[in-house]
Design an enzyme around this catalytic site. Sequence first.
Site, short mmCIF file in Angstrom:
data_model
loop_
_atom_site.label_atom_id
_atom_site.label_comp_id
_atom_site.label_asym_id
_atom_site.label_seq_id
_atom_site.Cartn_x
_atom_site.Cartn_y
_atom_site.Cartn_z
N CYS B 12 0.37 2.86 16.45
CA CYS B 12 1.10 1.85 17.18
C CYS B 12 0.35 0.54 17.11
O CYS B 12 -0.77 0.48 16.65
CB CYS B 12 1.26 2.25 18.65
SG CYS B 12 -0.33 2.25 19.48
N CYS B 15 -3.07 0.32 18.60
CA CYS B 15 -4.13 0.83 17.74
C CYS B 15 -4.65 -0.28 16.83
O CYS B 15 -5.86 -0.49 16.72
CB CYS B 15 -3.61 1.97 16.84
SG CYS B 15 -3.04 3.41 17.70
N CYS B 79 -30.47 10.16 -20.38
CA CYS B 79 -31.55 10.58 -19.49
C CYS B 79 -31.18 10.25 -18.05
O CYS B 79 -30.20 9.57 -17.79
CB CYS B 79 -32.85 9.86 -19.86
SG CYS B 79 -32.68 8.08 -19.81
N CYS B 82 -30.40 6.75 -17.11
CA CYS B 82 -29.07 6.25 -17.42
C CYS B 82 -28.12 6.53 -16.25
O CYS B 82 -27.43 5.62 -15.78
CB CYS B 82 -28.53 6.91 -18.69
SG CYS B 82 -29.56 6.68 -20.13
N ASP B 487 18.99 -19.46 4.05
CA ASP B 487 18.91 -20.00 2.70
C ASP B 487 20.34 -20.41 2.36
O ASP B 487 21.29 -19.98 3.01
CB ASP B 487 18.42 -18.89 1.76
CG ASP B 487 18.63 -19.25 0.30
OD1 ASP B 487 19.25 -18.44 -0.41
OD2 ASP B 487 18.21 -20.33 -0.10
N ASP B 684 18.18 -14.49 -0.22
CA ASP B 684 18.52 -13.51 -1.23
C ASP B 684 17.69 -13.63 -2.50
O ASP B 684 17.75 -12.75 -3.35
CB ASP B 684 20.00 -13.64 -1.62
CG ASP B 684 20.25 -14.89 -2.44
OD1 ASP B 684 20.95 -14.83 -3.46
OD2 ASP B 684 19.71 -15.95 -2.06
N ASP B 688 12.93 -16.84 -1.81
CA ASP B 688 13.00 -16.61 -0.37
C ASP B 688 11.98 -15.56 0.06
O ASP B 688 11.70 -15.42 1.25
CB ASP B 688 14.39 -16.10 0.03
CG ASP B 688 15.46 -17.15 -0.20
OD1 ASP B 688 16.52 -16.80 -0.74
OD2 ASP B 688 15.20 -18.31 0.15
#
Lengths: 69, 789
Positions: B12, B15, B79, B82, B487, B684, B688
């Site tokens: 929630c 939290c 080795c 490495c 828009d 759309d 946007d």
Amino acid sequence: MEHIQFQVEGMSCGHCANAIETALSKEVGVQSVQVNLDAGTVMIDYNADQVSESTLSLTIENQGFDVVE
Amino acid sequence: MIQQFQVKGMTCAACSNRVEKGLNDLTDVKATVNFATEKAHVEYDPKKISFEQIEQKIQSLGYDIILDEAQLDIIGMTCAACSGRIERVLNRDPRIESATVNLALETGTIRYNPEEISIQDITEKIRNIGFDAVPKETNAPREKDDETEKKKRQLLLSIILTFPLLWTMFSHFSFTSFIYVPPILLNPYVQWAIATPVQFIIGANFYKGAYYSLKNKSANMDVLVALGTSAAYFYSVYLVFQDPSHGLYFETSAMLITLILLGKYFEAKAKGRSSDAIRSLIQMQPTTATLIRDGEHIEVPIQEVVLNDILLIRAGEAIPVDGVIVEGETTIDESMLTGESMPVHKSRGAETFTATINTGNPIRIRANKIGKDTMLSQIIKIVEEAQGSKAPIQRLADQISNVFVPIVVGIALLTFVIWYIIVSPGDFATALKSTIAVLVIACPCALGLATPTSIMAGSGRAAEYGILFKTAEAMERAKDVDTIVFDKTGTITEGRPTVTHFETTRDQAKLLSAIVSIERESEHPLATAIVRYGEEQNIPFVPIEQFQTIMGKGVSATVDQETIHIGNKTLMDEYNIALPNDLSTVDKYRTQGETVMYIAADGKYCGFLTVADPIKEGAVEAIQQLHEAGYSTMMLTGDNEKTAEAIAKKVGIKEVIADVLPTNKAETIDLLESSGLRVAMIGDGINDAPALARASIGIAMGTGTDIAIEAADITLMQGNISLVPKTFRMSAASVRNIKQNLFWALAYNSLGIPIAAMGLLAPWVAGAAMAFSSVSVVLNALRLQKIKL
């Protein structure tokens, strides 16, 4: 031409040495690189106008090694 | 440095607020946590705080960071030094939580933050230090679907265990006691055995949740549940040894847990997919570009393009980086930026943008913005940031719990005091019994069902109308909106140019026939509109010859031995076609924002066509309804001011902001939201998306781009704008219904409190309260399904 020697920890085999040599040689201004595994040293001849000591040190560290001051 | 990661376990908004506060308490850390996206955005100094410390902090609050684990095959290690090197280099990266490399097996196990670093980045790092790394072929299951599956399994287990206990309820009521109940189930020890795993294994989450909630001095639903079920359970254990004959309350606690789990499962299932809008936007980026170097055309991956490179953009190609035209003249479809599908004419010196499409001639551009600086990257960044900054609301059920728990505890304590001191002084056992009884009856079983049932009924009904709510939060949040931003293109208007007027001195049908036959050859949106106009009137096509496109100006062809020109004024001027002196009707249409195309035959003017983007049916009424309901409205569009004002006037919107870039759309919403308004954005297009993500509520037209739909919280099917007022009414109705449900959930149980306080509590009272409240809640939620919007 400047010359510097780094004490490097973590190098144990030829492979490691190779990695350092390749990485340093790629830097513009580095003339020659010599790695001594037994002594744990890396010796570099370089042009101080083109590359700095700190860049060289950083290059070695970026490969995963520790440069001892 | 800044790191973003996914947090697991937040249920929630309270939290996420706690996580945010907890992180901000760390030295020099600036963090924001978004509940909806489950992401935390943390700015910190790695020298002062390590990633591990951040992880530990989150874990101490009761949550966890979602990290991916990758298994890699690492080749070339010779080795221990490495493998040690690889581990060291990887562990140094704050985005990597841990890296373990096994020299003998030639493998590496890396736990990393998938939000900030990918497997490709990791293998590249390993390659950079001289080895080769390949991810092992494994199918890592997605953590999120696992959560829903886990909840389902828990729920089924809970139902299976609760059912036998429930069965025993029949023996409590005189009117059902004839129903057969296996005697073994009535054995108190058997009941105890069945109830125990439900209480402590399945119900463990409630104890955990309650602990963390109380630690932060608030009481949420978990606290209420833990309190109620523990009271019922332990009281029943006490009764097993004292006096099992009156009946136990194990089924109360088990039923409570089961019902709450049922509610959580419903919500987990319905939770919308976290938006893939970002991924879709990223996919719009072209992956290759054509460099022109030393006269040669070289195809390169997009990463290799640097500033000032000259690139070739062929006809029909998408532009790979932001740049300036250095050679060529063309038209470019910038609908992703402005929402207008009308291609824009551009020539030398003009700016071009990534992912727009070159619809005209080939051009050469000089790259002036690459990588993260391009317009597309800016849009992606804003959508990402916007998704992270939406203020989450505290769920109603938790708000109620926060008030109810202290009240219940208060009444319980009061009960104890009255018994111990007044009624039966010194009688600790009886006083305690009544106190516990109060706690048992007070916890409402139906609480966990109250919200999910309303949401399910509400979103189902809304979907029947064509309104698709993506999340439960969207349903609860929409009713708080006070400002609606529209828009223009594709939202208020159809988004499709249509012929509005056609005037000529010649034979209309014959001329139109010639015109549509010519325009059929062009892909320009204006041409498409004209062809459609002809099709609606069943105008036949005729053969044409010598078709020509004059870019940015118009078209021409020869029909029936006549040369027809159709285009704008510039075209007419170029071909020396004289226009009549009295063009007042034309000017009238032009001021209304319509596009005028003149028609000439053999060099002589003979008429004109106007094309406009028509306003959607129902738009005017919808806006009127919104105004009557008290909302303020605004238009926010990338189109030019003249057309915008004209449309706004027709539709009833007073405030217009035009010529807006996609990044600025989000900024405008930001400004409005910061000034205290709650904004709903309706749009759309790709342009946007940032605004849709940023607004309190983003509503996308179902007819719009996928990116807009993914960035929004609500989608209106078929782009039906008259659904907008209905959407807000639905949200208000749903919240009302949730509140009613919460009332019913609490009501019956609260009626039982005085009975319990008097020491008269019997299992049938608890069972009855549970049954009545659950039934009431479900029936009330069903009412929402019948609502008329």
